[in-house]
Design an enzyme around this catalytic site. Structure first.
Site, PDB file in Angstrom:
ATOM      1  N   SER A  97      -9.750   1.449   2.739  1.00  0.00           N
ATOM      2  CA  SER A  97      -8.961   2.388   1.969  1.00  0.00           C
ATOM      3  C   SER A  97      -7.886   1.716   1.106  1.00  0.00           C
ATOM      4  O   SER A  97      -7.278   2.364   0.250  1.00  0.00           O
ATOM      5  CB  SER A  97      -8.277   3.379   2.924  1.00  0.00           C
ATOM      6  OG  SER A  97      -7.364   2.715   3.790  1.00  0.00           O
ATOM      7  N   LYS A 123       0.834  -1.203   0.000  1.00  0.00           N
ATOM      8  CA  LYS A 123       0.000   0.000   0.000  1.00  0.00           C
ATOM      9  C   LYS A 123       0.867   1.251   0.000  1.00  0.00           C
ATOM     10  O   LYS A 123       1.949   1.278   0.602  1.00  0.00           O
ATOM     11  CB  LYS A 123      -0.913  -0.034   1.233  1.00  0.00           C
ATOM     12  CG  LYS A 123      -2.012   1.013   1.260  1.00  0.00           C
ATOM     13  CD  LYS A 123      -2.936   0.766   2.441  1.00  0.00           C
ATOM     14  CE  LYS A 123      -4.080   1.762   2.499  1.00  0.00           C
ATOM     15  NZ  LYS A 123      -5.034   1.453   3.598  1.00  0.00           N
ATOM     16  N   SER A 135     -10.057  -1.429   6.471  1.00  0.00           N
ATOM     17  CA  SER A 135      -9.452  -1.100   5.183  1.00  0.00           C
ATOM     18  C   SER A 135      -8.731  -2.233   4.477  1.00  0.00           C
ATOM     19  O   SER A 135      -8.353  -2.090   3.319  1.00  0.00           O
ATOM     20  CB  SER A 135      -8.501   0.093   5.343  1.00  0.00           C
ATOM     21  OG  SER A 135      -9.220   1.265   5.617  1.00  0.00           O
TER      22      SER A 135
END
Length: 430
Positions: A137, A61, A161
């Site tokens: 997210s 990420k 997330s």
């Protein structure tokens, strides 16, 4: 067996074909990944292995530090940040385990939403239907694994997330007990709630990645017997507004587990959930801590930040220290109470998200609909972080759109949860 380099080149060919509209990977490590793939192939030819992740294609990420470049956390305002002096701990451990880091995956700006939109770098379309949201997210992480451009992707989970994009894209997503895995080199959303976890195509993928991330090296997990497994179902507010497709898939999964000997019973959590709602009614823990983290720029550079993110973080700048301290003390009390409440159960089961991935366009066009949907998407996953539990989302098979089955275990019961998840995964029809 196909070489790691050949597998990598197949992925790179896909990425090159869509380079003009790339939304999953804002950063690709073309040269470094090729060198890592060649090294993995050389070890294989020599009969040497660094473990189960040796040669695995892994993405991370965009809030994890990679040496020599600024960490953007999905935001254009961070382009002028000082480059990271070293890899994040989890990135370093993945490299040492032989993983081929192919790139950074897209995310919601500052990791502040469960929907997955990013106006700066584009929003990845859902891997099953690109007109639908990817979930956030860790939006790019879920899509990358589901579309096959990563074997494993590393995301962060503050309120869901990792599990939300896993559920919406039909893959496995694991949220560890907070602070069990080092957060050094991960740009924070919430100091209290953040955790780093893997997304993969199987529970075994997540076990292998988690072991490396936690510094265990290899970890052998054996399936936990389903016969006599005590499964709690927290019916009540976490089941309201559940779409029929999700509810039917969840109940079918419970029937399957019951048929194999699991003891499924209701698990009443309503009073604890209500007390946590009251404790965080003025502001969420994540938003208050995010306001502190972003205080230097959340107002002065507001025009450069996604308004769906900026508005809610800036609003919490006014939260007093007294309010925050009271909230966190109450959270500690409720966390201990939840641990006692869950003691009679081996695992708790519920839908990861009460809805399937909605269409993206209406959410972009309607702020009120966006906020309402975001709240619903995060509803079932957020309590896991608030009460400091561990959880995993498994894809339920044979449904027209992806549905996630979330299994929840007590604080620090991560390994046992993996063993239970292995058995549940194998029990669900494929």
């Amino acid at each position: 067996m196909m070489s790691v380099r050949d597998r990598l080149e197949e992925v790179f060919e896909r990425l090159e074909k869509r380079a003009s509209d790339e939304r999953v990977y804002p950063k690709v490590y073309w040269a470094a990944a090729r060198a890592a793939a060649d090294a993995a192939d050389e070890r294989r030819r020599a009969g040497v292995t660094l473990g189960p992740l040796d040669g695995a294609l892994v993405s991370v990420k965009d809030l994890l530090d990679v040496k020599g470049e600024p960490t953007l956390a999905g935001s254009r305002i961070f382009r002028d940040r000082v480059p990271a002096g070293e890899d994040a701990d989890v990135v370093r451990r993945l490299r040492q385990a032989g993983a081929v880091i192919i790139g950074k995956t897209n995310m919601v700006e500052f990791a502040f939403s469960g929907i997955g939109l990013n106006p700066h770098f584009g929003t990845p379309g859902n891997a099953i239907d690109p007109k639908r949201i990817p979930g956030g997210s860790s939006s790019g992480a879920g899509v990358a694994v589901a579309e096959g451009t990563s074997d494993i992707s590393i995301g962060s989970d503050t309120g869901g997330s990792v599990r939300i994009p896993a559920a919406f894209n039909g893959v496995v997503g694991f949220k560890p007990t907070a602070h069990r895995i080092s957060l050094k080199g991960a740009f924070p959303l919430s100091y209290s709630l953040d955790s780093l976890g893997p997304l993969g195509r199987s529970v075994a993928d997540c076990i292998a990645a988690d072991a490396v991330m936690a510094g265990y090296g290899a970890l052998v997990s054996t399936p936990y017997p389903l016969s006599g497994l005590r499964v709690g179902v927290p019916r009540g507010r976490l089941f309201s507004q559940t779409e029929a497709l999700v509810a039917d898939a969840f109940e079918a999964s419970l029937r399957r587990l019951s048929a194999l000997g699991a003891r499924v019973s209701d698990c009443d959590l309503e009073d604890l959930l209500e007390q946590m709602r009251e404790a965080t009614s003025r502001a969420s823990i994540a938003s208050v801590e995010a306001a502190a983290i972003h205080s230097d720029w959340i107002e002065t550079r507001a025009a450069e930040i996604d308004p769906r993110v900026q508005k809610w973080i800036a609003l919490r700048l006014a939260t007093t220290a007294a309010d925050y301290i009271r909230m966190m003390r109450k959270r500690d009390e409720l966390t201990r109470a939840m641990d006692r409440r869950l003691a009679p159960f081996d695992v708790v089961a519920l839908p990861t998200i009460p809805i399937v991935a909605p269409l993206m366009a209406p959410l972009i066009a309607d702020e009120k609909l966006y906020n309402k949907t975001d709240t619903l998407v995060l509803r079932n996953t957020t309590p896991i972080n608030q009460f400091d539990l561990t959880a995993i989302s498994l894809p339920i098979p044979d449904v027209p759109l992806p549905v996630g089955l979330m299994l929840v275990a007590r604080h620090d019961q991560d390994r046992r949860l993996f063993e239970i998840a292995l058995s549940v995964e194998s029990a669900l029809p494929h």
